[in-house]
Design a protein around this motif. Structure first.
Motif, PDB file in Angstrom:
ATOM      1  N   LYS A 182     -11.218  -8.243   2.804  1.00  0.00           N
ATOM      2  CA  LYS A 182     -11.301  -9.840   2.411  1.00  0.00           C
ATOM      3  C   LYS A 182      -9.752 -10.189   1.855  1.00  0.00           C
ATOM      4  CE  LYS A 182     -15.961 -10.825   3.246  1.00  0.00           C
ATOM      5  NZ  LYS A 182     -17.100 -11.509   2.450  1.00  0.00           N
ATOM      6  N   ALA A 183      -9.558  -9.631   1.064  1.00  0.00           N
ATOM      7  CA  ALA A 183      -8.520  -9.849  -0.009  1.00  0.00           C
ATOM      8  C   ALA A 183      -7.080  -9.689   0.761  1.00  0.00           C
ATOM      9  CB  ALA A 183      -8.592  -9.136  -1.364  1.00  0.00           C
ATOM     10  N   SER A 184      -6.878  -8.475   1.130  1.00  0.00           N
ATOM     11  CA  SER A 184      -5.739  -8.076   1.847  1.00  0.00           C
ATOM     12  C   SER A 184      -6.186  -7.152   3.425  1.00  0.00           C
ATOM     13  CB  SER A 184      -4.783  -7.176   0.718  1.00  0.00           C
ATOM     14  OG  SER A 184      -4.058  -6.492   1.557  1.00  0.00           O
ATOM     15  N   GLU A 185      -5.568  -8.096   4.256  1.00  0.00           N
ATOM     16  CA  GLU A 185      -5.821  -7.364   5.597  1.00  0.00           C
ATOM     17  C   GLU A 185      -4.858  -6.160   5.779  1.00  0.00           C
ATOM     18  OE1 GLU A 185      -4.955  -8.238  10.360  1.00  0.00           O
ATOM     19  OE2 GLU A 185      -5.561 -10.120   8.754  1.00  0.00           O
ATOM     20  N   ASP A 186      -3.779  -6.322   5.318  1.00  0.00           N
ATOM     21  CA  ASP A 186      -2.852  -5.271   5.291  1.00  0.00           C
ATOM     22  C   ASP A 186      -3.035  -4.120   4.372  1.00  0.00           C
ATOM     23  OD1 ASP A 186       0.041  -4.358   6.234  1.00  0.00           O
ATOM     24  OD2 ASP A 186       0.219  -4.266   3.998  1.00  0.00           O
ATOM     25  N   GLY A 187      -3.721  -4.404   3.016  1.00  0.00           N
ATOM     26  CA  GLY A 187      -4.102  -3.299   2.141  1.00  0.00           C
ATOM     27  C   GLY A 187      -5.145  -2.634   2.866  1.00  0.00           C
ATOM     28  N   TRP A 188      -6.275  -3.369   3.517  1.00  0.00           N
ATOM     29  CA  TRP A 188      -7.208  -2.444   4.102  1.00  0.00           C
ATOM     30  C   TRP A 188      -6.723  -1.557   5.347  1.00  0.00           C
ATOM     31  CZ3 TRP A 188     -12.042  -1.005   4.619  1.00  0.00           C
ATOM     32  CH2 TRP A 188     -12.668  -1.023   5.610  1.00  0.00           C
ATOM     33  N   ASP A 189      -6.021  -2.144   6.147  1.00  0.00           N
ATOM     34  CA  ASP A 189      -5.636  -1.522   7.115  1.00  0.00           C
ATOM     35  C   ASP A 189      -4.592  -0.186   6.465  1.00  0.00           C
ATOM     36  OD1 ASP A 189      -6.390  -3.124   9.206  1.00  0.00           O
ATOM     37  OD2 ASP A 189      -4.470  -3.943   9.635  1.00  0.00           O
ATOM     38  N   ARG A 190      -3.761  -0.129   5.925  1.00  0.00           N
ATOM     39  CA  ARG A 190      -2.993   0.746   5.165  1.00  0.00           C
ATOM     40  C   ARG A 190      -3.834   2.053   4.601  1.00  0.00           C
ATOM     41  NH1 ARG A 190       0.638  -1.328   1.506  1.00  0.00           N
ATOM     42  NH2 ARG A 190       1.651   0.468   1.622  1.00  0.00           N
ATOM     43  N   ALA A 191      -5.125   1.527   3.807  1.00  0.00           N
ATOM     44  CA  ALA A 191      -5.891   2.225   3.182  1.00  0.00           C
ATOM     45  C   ALA A 191      -6.625   3.114   4.351  1.00  0.00           C
ATOM     46  CB  ALA A 191      -6.970   1.585   2.315  1.00  0.00           C
ATOM     47  N   LEU A 192      -6.918   2.529   5.411  1.00  0.00           N
ATOM     48  CA  LEU A 192      -7.543   3.171   6.532  1.00  0.00           C
ATOM     49  C   LEU A 192      -6.712   4.087   7.368  1.00  0.00           C
ATOM     50  CD1 LEU A 192      -9.475   0.604   8.310  1.00  0.00           C
ATOM     51  CD2 LEU A 192     -10.472   2.324   7.280  1.00  0.00           C
ATOM     52  N   PHE A 193      -5.343   3.950   7.400  1.00  0.00           N
ATOM     53  CA  PHE A 193      -4.574   4.798   7.779  1.00  0.00           C
ATOM     54  C   PHE A 193      -4.353   6.135   7.221  1.00  0.00           C
ATOM     55  CE2 PHE A 193      -2.257   1.238  10.158  1.00  0.00           C
ATOM     56  CZ  PHE A 193      -3.061   1.039  11.210  1.00  0.00           C
ATOM     57  N   GLU A 194      -4.224   5.868   5.627  1.00  0.00           N
ATOM     58  CA  GLU A 194      -4.434   7.002   4.770  1.00  0.00           C
ATOM     59  C   GLU A 194      -5.440   7.942   5.029  1.00  0.00           C
ATOM     60  OE1 GLU A 194      -2.070   8.149   1.999  1.00  0.00           O
ATOM     61  OE2 GLU A 194      -0.904   7.056   3.430  1.00  0.00           O
ATOM     62  N   LEU A 195      -6.695   7.366   5.336  1.00  0.00           N
ATOM     63  CA  LEU A 195      -7.889   8.139   5.411  1.00  0.00           C
ATOM     64  C   LEU A 195      -7.734   8.810   7.043  1.00  0.00           C
ATOM     65  CD1 LEU A 195     -10.681   9.291   4.395  1.00  0.00           C
ATOM     66  CD2 LEU A 195     -11.547   7.285   5.147  1.00  0.00           C
ATOM     67  N   PHE A 196      -7.560   7.983   7.679  1.00  0.00           N
ATOM     68  CA  PHE A 196      -7.790   8.295   9.250  1.00  0.00           C
ATOM     69  C   PHE A 196      -6.207   8.147   9.855  1.00  0.00           C
ATOM     70  CE2 PHE A 196     -11.910   6.295   8.486  1.00  0.00           C
ATOM     71  CZ  PHE A 196     -12.672   7.359   8.507  1.00  0.00           C
ATOM     72  N   THR A 239       8.548   8.503 -15.248  1.00  0.00           N
ATOM     73  CA  THR A 239       8.397   7.566 -16.330  1.00  0.00           C
ATOM     74  C   THR A 239       9.752   6.808 -16.672  1.00  0.00           C
ATOM     75  OG1 THR A 239       8.606   9.059 -17.988  1.00  0.00           O
ATOM     76  CG2 THR A 239       6.652   8.502 -17.529  1.00  0.00           C
ATOM     77  N   ARG A 240      10.797   7.415 -16.011  1.00  0.00           N
ATOM     78  CA  ARG A 240      12.288   6.959 -16.195  1.00  0.00           C
ATOM     79  C   ARG A 240      12.670   5.848 -15.212  1.00  0.00           C
ATOM     80  NH1 ARG A 240      12.729  12.254 -17.041  1.00  0.00           N
ATOM     81  NH2 ARG A 240      13.395  12.807 -14.808  1.00  0.00           N
ATOM     82  N   SER A 241      11.733   5.617 -14.155  1.00  0.00           N
ATOM     83  CA  SER A 241      11.938   4.710 -13.110  1.00  0.00           C
ATOM     84  C   SER A 241      10.599   3.729 -12.858  1.00  0.00           C
ATOM     85  CB  SER A 241      12.369   5.278 -11.904  1.00  0.00           C
ATOM     86  OG  SER A 241      11.208   6.218 -11.497  1.00  0.00           O
ATOM     87  N   ALA A 242      10.915   2.797 -12.257  1.00  0.00           N
ATOM     88  CA  ALA A 242       9.972   1.689 -12.362  1.00  0.00           C
ATOM     89  C   ALA A 242       9.097   2.157 -11.086  1.00  0.00           C
ATOM     90  CB  ALA A 242      10.606   0.269 -11.886  1.00  0.00           C
ATOM     91  N   PRO A 243       7.897   1.785 -10.951  1.00  0.00           N
ATOM     92  CA  PRO A 243       6.937   2.073  -9.913  1.00  0.00           C
ATOM     93  C   PRO A 243       7.690   1.416  -8.704  1.00  0.00           C
ATOM     94  CG  PRO A 243       5.641   1.061 -11.839  1.00  0.00           C
ATOM     95  CD  PRO A 243       7.032   0.957 -12.214  1.00  0.00           C
ATOM     96  N   LYS A 244       7.400   2.215  -7.588  1.00  0.00           N
ATOM     97  CA  LYS A 244       7.845   1.911  -6.211  1.00  0.00           C
ATOM     98  C   LYS A 244       7.278   1.055  -5.475  1.00  0.00           C
ATOM     99  CE  LYS A 244      10.194   4.307  -2.358  1.00  0.00           C
ATOM    100  NZ  LYS A 244      10.543   5.495  -1.689  1.00  0.00           N
ATOM    101  N   ALA A 245       7.847   0.131  -4.812  1.00  0.00           N
ATOM    102  CA  ALA A 245       7.022  -0.777  -4.118  1.00  0.00           C
ATOM    103  C   ALA A 245       6.606  -0.076  -2.702  1.00  0.00           C
ATOM    104  CB  ALA A 245       7.907  -2.064  -3.812  1.00  0.00           C
ATOM    105  N   ALA A 246       5.678  -0.585  -2.049  1.00  0.00           N
ATOM    106  CA  ALA A 246       4.913  -0.303  -0.886  1.00  0.00           C
ATOM    107  C   ALA A 246       6.137  -0.317   0.154  1.00  0.00           C
ATOM    108  CB  ALA A 246       3.882  -0.828  -0.486  1.00  0.00           C
ATOM    109  N   SER A 247       6.038   0.542   1.254  1.00  0.00           N
ATOM    110  CA  SER A 247       6.740   0.421   2.503  1.00  0.00           C
ATOM    111  C   SER A 247       6.050   0.019   3.496  1.00  0.00           C
ATOM    112  CB  SER A 247       7.238   1.807   2.703  1.00  0.00           C
ATOM    113  OG  SER A 247       6.240   2.812   3.084  1.00  0.00           O
ATOM    114  N   GLY A 248       6.650  -0.519   4.284  1.00  0.00           N
ATOM    115  CA  GLY A 248       5.941  -1.345   5.559  1.00  0.00           C
ATOM    116  C   GLY A 248       5.175  -0.169   6.343  1.00  0.00           C
ATOM    117  N   ARG A 249       3.945  -0.621   6.987  1.00  0.00           N
ATOM    118  CA  ARG A 249       3.415   0.263   7.659  1.00  0.00           C
ATOM    119  C   ARG A 249       2.562  -0.566   8.917  1.00  0.00           C
ATOM    120  NH1 ARG A 249       0.053   4.368   3.829  1.00  0.00           N
ATOM    121  NH2 ARG A 249       1.369   4.883   2.369  1.00  0.00           N
TER     122      ARG A 249
END
Length: 258
Positions: A182-196, A239-249
């Motif tokens: 409900k909060a993030s359709e894209d985040g939900w989709d991408r988490a599903l792709f990681e699992l499946f 720790t010497r670099s900033a966290p990397k932003a997500a890439s598009g999927r």
């Protein structure tokens, strides 16, 4: 809070956490909240290194009350989540991956459901799932209940905004998964792709079925909890670099809750 107070409190908390004095660090936050208000704690948490925040928060899982859990800004939490897997050891990933996944679940669930503030809950989930490491972390949790996650995905596809989140199990991961969807359709989709990883469009999800026989080979590719934990640990940033932003999927669908 004046500008001169912020660096001093940030330095104090950082040193206490790195020294292993989490209770003293929490007390420092409590003192800052008493003197300057809750906003001061959130401001400090937005300035200290994310790996320090991760260390601090890891000590307050399992229902322990923590100002950090209640007040950490969504972006600061999302960045700190990248470091959660830094302490995962090979033998535990190999021998007891579910135990590590349950620790991760306790952490994420504890932060997301720490308050009844729906806007904060959505912001936390949106920020976390906007990163590659966040999507992998959610996939780790989903791997604890893949059949139920598949059922939920099918229900979301068929019911859209009217989804109830009901499955054949009352597994604790389902309410969190539904909140993410409900909060993030894209985040939900991408988490599903990681699992499946094989799933690339909604029809696949709607038509897929899970066997109740645990010895039967799955009909499609599914990453195991162990594989996902290794993927998550590889995403721990330097720790010497900033966290990397997500890439598009690619997305499996659009407007599921619109």
């Amino acid at each position: 809070m004046s500008d001169k107070n912020l660096p001093a409190i940030s330095k104090q908390v950082t040193e206490l956490v790195l020294a292993g004095s989490l209770s003293h660090a929490e007390q420092a936050f409590a003192d800052a909240a008493d003197q300057f208000g809750d906003y001061a704690v959130a401001e400090v948490l937005s300035t200290i290194p994310p790996q320090v925040t991760a260390l601090h928060m890891a000590g307050f899982d399992g229902g322990k009350l923590s100002l950090t859990t209640l007040l950490v800004p969504p972006k600061a939490w999302a960045d700190s989540l990248a470091f959660f897997a830094a302490t995962f050891q090979d033998d535990l990933i190999e021998d007891d991956p579910e135990r590590l996944a349950e620790q991760l679940f306790a952490h994420i669930h504890g932060v997301v459901f720490s308050t009844e503030d729906q806007e904060r809950r959505e912001a936390l989930l949106q920020e976390a799932s906007a990163t590659d490491h966040g999507c992998t972390a959610f996939a780790v949790l989903f791997s604890l209940a893949p059949k139920e996650i598949l059922e939920l995905a099918g229900e979301i596809i068929s019911k859209g905004p009217y989804v109830s989140g009901q499955t054949t199990s009352d597994n604790d991961v389902i309410p969190l998964a539904l909140e993410l969807a409900k909060a993030s359709e894209d985040g939900w989709d991408r988490a599903l792709f990681e699992l499946f990883p094989d799933f690339r469009h909604s029809a696949d999800l709607a038509d897929a079925e899970f066997s109740d026989d645990p010895d039967e080979e799955p009909k499609f590719l599914q990453r195991t909890t162990r594989e996902l934990l290794y993927r998550l640990r590889k995403q721990v940033p330097s720790t010497r670099s900033a966290p990397k932003a997500a890439s598009g999927r690619r997305s499996i669908g659009t407007g599921i809750f619109s």
